[in-house]
Design a protein around this motif. Structure first.
Motif, PDB file in Angstrom:
ATOM      1  N   GLU A  69      -8.038   0.300   6.150  1.00 24.69           N
ATOM      2  CA  GLU A  69      -6.771  -0.410   5.489  1.00 24.69           C
ATOM      3  C   GLU A  69      -6.150   1.077   4.555  1.00 24.69           C
ATOM      4  N   HIS A  70      -4.078   0.602   4.851  1.00 22.06           N
ATOM      5  CA  HIS A  70      -2.810   1.832   5.092  1.00 22.06           C
ATOM      6  C   HIS A  70      -2.090   0.657   3.923  1.00 22.06           C
ATOM      7  N   GLN A  71      -1.832   1.535   3.160  1.00 17.46           N
ATOM      8  CA  GLN A  71      -0.037   0.878   2.795  1.00 17.46           C
ATOM      9  C   GLN A  71       1.007   2.259   3.292  1.00 17.46           C
ATOM     10  N   TYR A  72       2.205   1.453   3.263  1.00 14.88           N
ATOM     11  CA  TYR A  72       2.796   2.589   4.093  1.00 14.88           C
ATOM     12  C   TYR A  72       4.821   2.142   3.638  1.00 14.88           C
ATOM     13  N   ASN A  73       5.366   2.833   3.369  1.00 20.54           N
ATOM     14  CA  ASN A  73       6.998   2.778   2.462  1.00 20.54           C
ATOM     15  C   ASN A  73       7.635   2.201   3.662  1.00 20.54           C
ATOM     16  N   GLN A  74       7.577   0.302   2.852  1.00 20.12           N
ATOM     17  CA  GLN A  74       8.586   0.249   4.013  1.00 20.12           C
ATOM     18  C   GLN A  74      10.222   0.181   4.379  1.00 20.12           C
TER      19      GLN A  74
END
Length: 271
Positions: free
Chosen positions: A96-101
């Protein structure tokens, strides 16, 4: 820029996109088909737990591919499970990961993160070959880096040559009496059984592919205003595809062998 010119630019960007990543998409699609049928025969032969026979090493390598791509493309990893043997939802592992849209770079990264298992799977097959079957590694290395002409070689020629080299250097008496060869066979089957992309992988890669397409349109717009020949530049970059195909042929062959092995075990179990 008038509308017809802009539409031409968009069409050009689309074909550039295919030239840059089309081979990766095709390889992922073919590997997915081979893995799906191999898993069907494994399940028929051993039940729902059949897939777990190869998951012990194949799934962690699959997830490590996602993980490494997350680091390369600047995504923040929030949770990792390289392997879970008793999944309630059938998911054997996840990243699971997050990023700057708002970051185009990180949005494009979604494509390569989604395809991460192809890179880690092929890389693991080659690394294992280097240590366990060095004769085969040397033969493939010599062809890919010293004999392969990426300008003149065709897709069919590359695939046929890779398969021919592997047949000559892999299935030998010397290898058959070498325990390391059989260890590599087991590892290769486990890895090949889990290279293909999941539905979630494909969805993530699709979002990244859209971002990459938009980036190409912007690049071509800027190049047009500056009078730069973007076609020639993209064509030079796209020449790497012949090497992608050469390395991917290794994974394709082992996936075929895995499918054949799964089918033979299935036939043996029901006979």
């Amino acid at each position: 820029m008038n509308l017809p010119s802009f539409l031409t630019l968009v069409l050009t960007s689309f074909f550039q996109l295919l030239s840059l990543v089309g081979s990766l998409i095709a390889v992922g699609f073919i590997l997915g088909i081979l893995e799906r049928y191999a898993n069907i025969y494994q399940t028929k032969a051993f039940g729902q737990k059949g897939v777990l026979l190869t998951a012990w090493i194949g799934t962690p390598i699959h997830e490590i591919g996602h993980l490494l791509m997350c680091f390369i493309w600047g995504h923040r990893v929030t949770r990792v499970k390289l392997l879970q043997l008793n999944p309630k939802n059938g998911v054997l592992g996840y990243v699971e990961h997050q990023y700057n849209q708002s970051s185009m770079y990180q949005q494009i990264g979604l494509f390569f993160i989604g395809l991460g298992p192809i890179f880690s799977g092929i890389g693991s097959l080659i690394l294992g070959m280097y240590f366990l079957v060095p004769g085969l590694y040397a033969a493939l290395n010599n062809y890919i880096f010293y004999e392969l002409n990426f300008i003149e070689a065709t897709v069919v020629e590359v695939v046929v040559e890779i398969f021919s080299i592997m047949a000559k250097s892999f299935f030998t008496v010397e290898n058959f009496i070498n325990p390391l060869f059989w260890l590599y066979i087991v590892l290769a089957i486990c890895i090949s059984s889990h290279i293909a992309l999941s539905k979630a992988d494909v969805e993530g890669a699709s979002r990244g592919l859209i971002a990459l397409f938009i980036a190409l349109i912007i690049f071509n717009l800027v190049a047009s205003f500056l009078g730069v020949d973007s076609q020639q530049l993209i064509a030079k970059i796209a020449q790497y595809n012949i090497y992608v195909l050469a390395f991917s042929s290794i994974a394709l062959l082992f996936s075929l062998l895995t499918l054949l092995f799964s089918y033979l075990v299935y036939r043996w179990r029901i006979s």
